[in-house]
Design a protein around this motif. Structure first.
Motif, mmCIF file in Angstrom:
data_model
loop_
_atom_site.group_PDB
_atom_site.id
_atom_site.type_symbol
_atom_site.label_atom_id
_atom_site.label_comp_id
_atom_site.label_asym_id
_atom_site.label_seq_id
_atom_site.Cartn_x
_atom_site.Cartn_y
_atom_site.Cartn_z
ATOM 1 N N GLY A 29 49.776 33.921 42.940
ATOM 2 C CA GLY A 29 50.958 34.658 42.516
ATOM 3 C C GLY A 29 51.678 34.041 41.337
ATOM 4 O O GLY A 29 52.841 34.362 41.077
ATOM 5 N N ARG A 30 50.990 33.178 40.607
ATOM 6 C CA ARG A 30 51.612 32.533 39.441
ATOM 7 C C ARG A 30 51.279 33.275 38.152
ATOM 8 O O ARG A 30 51.890 33.036 37.122
ATOM 9 N N LEU A 31 50.319 34.191 38.214
ATOM 10 C CA LEU A 31 50.030 35.111 37.122
ATOM 11 C C LEU A 31 50.184 36.518 37.688
ATOM 12 O O LEU A 31 49.480 36.905 38.623
ATOM 13 N N LEU A 32 51.113 37.257 37.148
ATOM 14 C CA LEU A 32 51.429 38.589 37.652
ATOM 15 C C LEU A 32 51.014 39.646 36.638
ATOM 16 O O LEU A 32 51.288 39.508 35.440
ATOM 17 N N VAL A 33 50.331 40.686 37.108
ATOM 18 C CA VAL A 33 50.014 41.831 36.256
ATOM 19 C C VAL A 33 51.089 42.881 36.511
ATOM 20 O O VAL A 33 51.111 43.499 37.573
ATOM 21 N N GLU A 34 51.970 43.057 35.541
ATOM 22 C CA GLU A 34 53.134 43.922 35.745
ATOM 23 C C GLU A 34 52.910 45.343 35.237
ATOM 24 O O GLU A 34 53.621 46.259 35.639
ATOM 25 N N GLU A 35 51.968 45.525 34.343
ATOM 26 C CA GLU A 35 51.564 46.862 33.899
ATOM 27 C C GLU A 35 50.043 46.901 33.876
ATOM 28 O O GLU A 35 49.418 46.013 33.326
ATOM 29 N N GLY A 36 49.454 47.964 34.452
ATOM 30 C CA GLY A 36 48.006 48.008 34.599
ATOM 31 C C GLY A 36 47.586 47.315 35.881
ATOM 32 O O GLY A 36 48.409 47.083 36.776
ATOM 33 N N ASP A 37 46.308 46.960 35.972
ATOM 34 C CA ASP A 37 45.835 46.245 37.155
ATOM 35 C C ASP A 37 44.912 45.115 36.719
ATOM 36 O O ASP A 37 44.603 44.953 35.532
ATOM 37 N N ILE A 38 44.453 44.331 37.662
ATOM 38 C CA ILE A 38 43.702 43.124 37.330
ATOM 39 C C ILE A 38 42.349 43.466 36.706
ATOM 40 O O ILE A 38 41.863 42.739 35.826
ATOM 41 N N TYR A 39 41.738 44.592 37.101
ATOM 42 C CA TYR A 39 40.474 44.970 36.472
ATOM 43 C C TYR A 39 40.699 45.257 34.987
ATOM 44 O O TYR A 39 39.916 44.815 34.132
ATOM 45 N N ASP A 317 49.062 37.596 51.970
ATOM 46 C CA ASP A 317 49.084 38.203 50.639
ATOM 47 C C ASP A 317 48.171 37.464 49.661
ATOM 48 O O ASP A 317 47.586 38.079 48.764
ATOM 49 N N ARG A 318 48.074 36.160 49.803
ATOM 50 C CA ARG A 318 47.203 35.393 48.921
ATOM 51 C C ARG A 318 45.750 35.812 49.097
ATOM 52 O O ARG A 318 45.004 35.941 48.126
ATOM 53 N N PHE A 319 45.347 36.033 50.341
ATOM 54 C CA PHE A 319 43.989 36.498 50.608
ATOM 55 C C PHE A 319 43.760 37.872 49.973
ATOM 56 O O PHE A 319 42.688 38.133 49.407
ATOM 57 N N VAL A 320 44.737 38.747 50.064
ATOM 58 C CA VAL A 320 44.607 40.083 49.470
ATOM 59 C C VAL A 320 44.395 39.979 47.972
ATOM 60 O O VAL A 320 43.525 40.644 47.394
ATOM 61 N N ARG A 321 45.182 39.116 47.313
ATOM 62 C CA ARG A 321 45.019 38.949 45.864
ATOM 63 C C ARG A 321 43.653 38.334 45.533
ATOM 64 O O ARG A 321 43.036 38.675 44.527
ATOM 65 N N MET A 322 43.177 37.426 46.372
ATOM 66 C CA MET A 322 41.861 36.831 46.159
ATOM 67 C C MET A 322 40.775 37.905 46.215
ATOM 68 O O MET A 322 39.891 37.958 45.348
ATOM 69 N N TRP A 323 40.834 38.782 47.216
ATOM 70 C CA TRP A 323 39.804 39.807 47.338
ATOM 71 C C TRP A 323 39.949 40.889 46.274
ATOM 72 O O TRP A 323 38.954 41.443 45.817
ATOM 73 N N GLU A 324 41.153 41.183 45.891
ATOM 74 C CA GLU A 324 41.320 42.140 44.790
ATOM 75 C C GLU A 324 40.692 41.593 43.516
ATOM 76 O O GLU A 324 39.988 42.314 42.792
ATOM 77 N N PHE A 325 40.913 40.307 43.257
ATOM 78 C CA PHE A 325 40.337 39.687 42.064
ATOM 79 C C PHE A 325 38.812 39.661 42.164
ATOM 80 O O PHE A 325 38.108 39.950 41.183
ATOM 81 N N TYR A 326 38.300 39.322 43.333
ATOM 82 C CA TYR A 326 36.847 39.287 43.548
ATOM 83 C C TYR A 326 36.211 40.651 43.278
ATOM 84 O O TYR A 326 35.201 40.758 42.566
ATOM 85 N N LEU A 327 36.784 41.706 43.842
ATOM 86 C CA LEU A 327 36.216 43.043 43.663
ATOM 87 C C LEU A 327 36.339 43.509 42.215
ATOM 88 O O LEU A 327 35.409 44.120 41.668
ATOM 89 N N ALA A 328 37.468 43.196 41.572
ATOM 90 C CA ALA A 328 37.656 43.598 40.180
ATOM 91 C C ALA A 328 36.728 42.836 39.247
ATOM 92 O O ALA A 328 36.115 43.413 38.338
ATOM 93 N N ALA A 329 36.608 41.527 39.447
ATOM 94 C CA ALA A 329 35.740 40.714 38.596
ATOM 95 C C ALA A 329 34.284 41.117 38.780
ATOM 96 O O ALA A 329 33.504 41.146 37.816
#
Length: 382
Positions: A29-39, A317-329
């Motif tokens: 949570g130290r890098l936030l995507v405020e517009e758009g999404d991580i993909y 929430d940290r796990f959710v962000r980890m899996w979101e990043f994994y799926l997007a990457a």
């Protein structure tokens, strides 16, 4: 597109080691995507990354990772069980949040284009089983049986006896329960078994492996295909379905290695085909599916994010962000880095398969008819 760092130290960390820190900072949570999404952010980075932008520190870390990867690959310790457990022994409810109804955790086959995820996963099973040329009375082996969907489809559609092997205790439990519920306990069995220790005295008419080869490791390809040669009948057929990359990698992505798939490695065909040939096996067919995993991962990510609160309740929430990043990457690897799926049909004798590919489409038509009468698991009375 807009991002924000929550502290100055996170900016410096990203500058020093972007390969590891980008995903780590997003997780924390130290890098936030405020517009758009991580993909979209990852795609923007990929579209604008130049090799000239490498710093001395990045180069040094890259060399260090190359050395570490070479050392780790040569240490004679079997970490297969531990590595598989890291990812596949997570709470079963997590996978129910984003997979199809049959829990297929591998690339779907979107043929025809635009079909649903559930339809595409059925199409994947249909396509692979058609290539296997399975016939009633045969015995089949599935290396990496997941939650049992492929083994059950293969047995029911083709009237054959199937043994599935896995290193995941959670998947083993669920696949056995599902097979019993479908009334297949006598024709489909699942075992906690490393492929390397399969007894050479056993022989299988058909072998299938879907989404498991990425965990074998490039220095073990010889062992893998030698074992296939040991247990495949002389007139047998194997279908290997795996993620591929366009050229051999020097080392794994450090974030994926640390958090998602420790010990995994995405092969290139240039690494796989020689190992098949050296094992005394023949390649009878190769098919490349360029974008089907990108479509699959997009479905998974959208489903996962629609259930993010349920995922956070299971973990945090940290796990959710980890899996979101994994799926997007992972999706970006297929849309921007020429990753693909390859399906290799392997035989010992050239005469084991027909001279043309017409049999695949003829068998798929038969399998479609079978699917019309097959009850979904949730419609079978307990």
């Amino acid at each position: 597109m807009a991002i924000r760092f929550t502290d100055e130290a996170s900016e410096l960390a990203l500058l020093r080691d972007p390969q590891l820190q980008l995903g780590q900072l997003y997780m924390d949570g130290r890098l936030l995507v405020e517009e758009g999404d991580i993909y979209e952010f990852l795609a923007l980075i990929k579209d604008n990354t130049l090799s000239e932008g490498l710093t001395f520190g990045m180069i040094v870390r890259g060399i260090g990772r190359m050395i570490e990867a070479q050392f780790r690959n040569r240490v004679p310790i079997n970490h297969n069980r531990k590595n598989v457990s890291h990812h596949y022994d997570l709470d079963e409810k997590l996978f129910s949040l984003f997979l199809d109804e049959d829990w297929q955790y591998s690339c779907a086959y979107f043929n025809p284009p635009g079909i649903s995820l559930d339809e595409a996963q059925i199409a994947k099973k249909r396509h692979i089983v058609a290539k296997l040329l399975a016939e009633p009375g045969q015995k089949a082996l599935e290396i990496g049986s997941g939650w049992g969907g492929m083994a059950m489809y293969l047995s029911e559609s083709s009237g054959i006896d199937v043994t599935g092997i896995t290193l995941s205790t959670e998947q083993l439990k669920i696949s056995r329960e599902r097979a019993a519920r479908r009334g297949l306990a006598n024709s489909v069995r699942f075992e906690l078994q490393d492929y390397y220790y399969l007894p050479p005295t056993k022989s299988y008419d058909r072998i299938v492996s879907v989404g498991m080869f990425e965990h074998v490791g490039r220095l073990n390809y010889k062992k893998f295909f030698n074992k296939v040669n040991d247990v495949l009948a002389d007139d047998g057929v194997m279908v290997l379905h795996s993620i591929g990359q366009p050229y051999p990698a020097i080392y794994n992505n450090p974030w994926i290695e640390k958090y998602i798939f420790p010990g995994g490695y995405i092969p290139s065909l240039a690494e796989v085909l020689p190992a098949i040939e050296k094992a005394g096996l023949l390649v009878s067919d190769v098919e490349i599916l360029p974008m089907h995993y990108a479509y699959t991962l997009r479905h998974w990510r959208e489903r996962f994010m629609a259930n993010r609160e349920k995922a956070a309740a299971l973990y945090d929430d940290r796990f959710v962000r980890m899996w979101e990043f994994y799926l997007a990457a992972s999706e970006m690897a297929f849309t921007h880095e020429a990753f693909h799926i390859f399906q290799i049909q392997i035989v010992k004798k050239r005469q084991a398969v027909p001279d043309t590919r017409d049999y695949i489409y003829e068998r798929e038509a038969e399998l479609r008819a079978f699917e019309q009468s097959r009850l979904p698991l949730d419609k079978i009375a307990v």
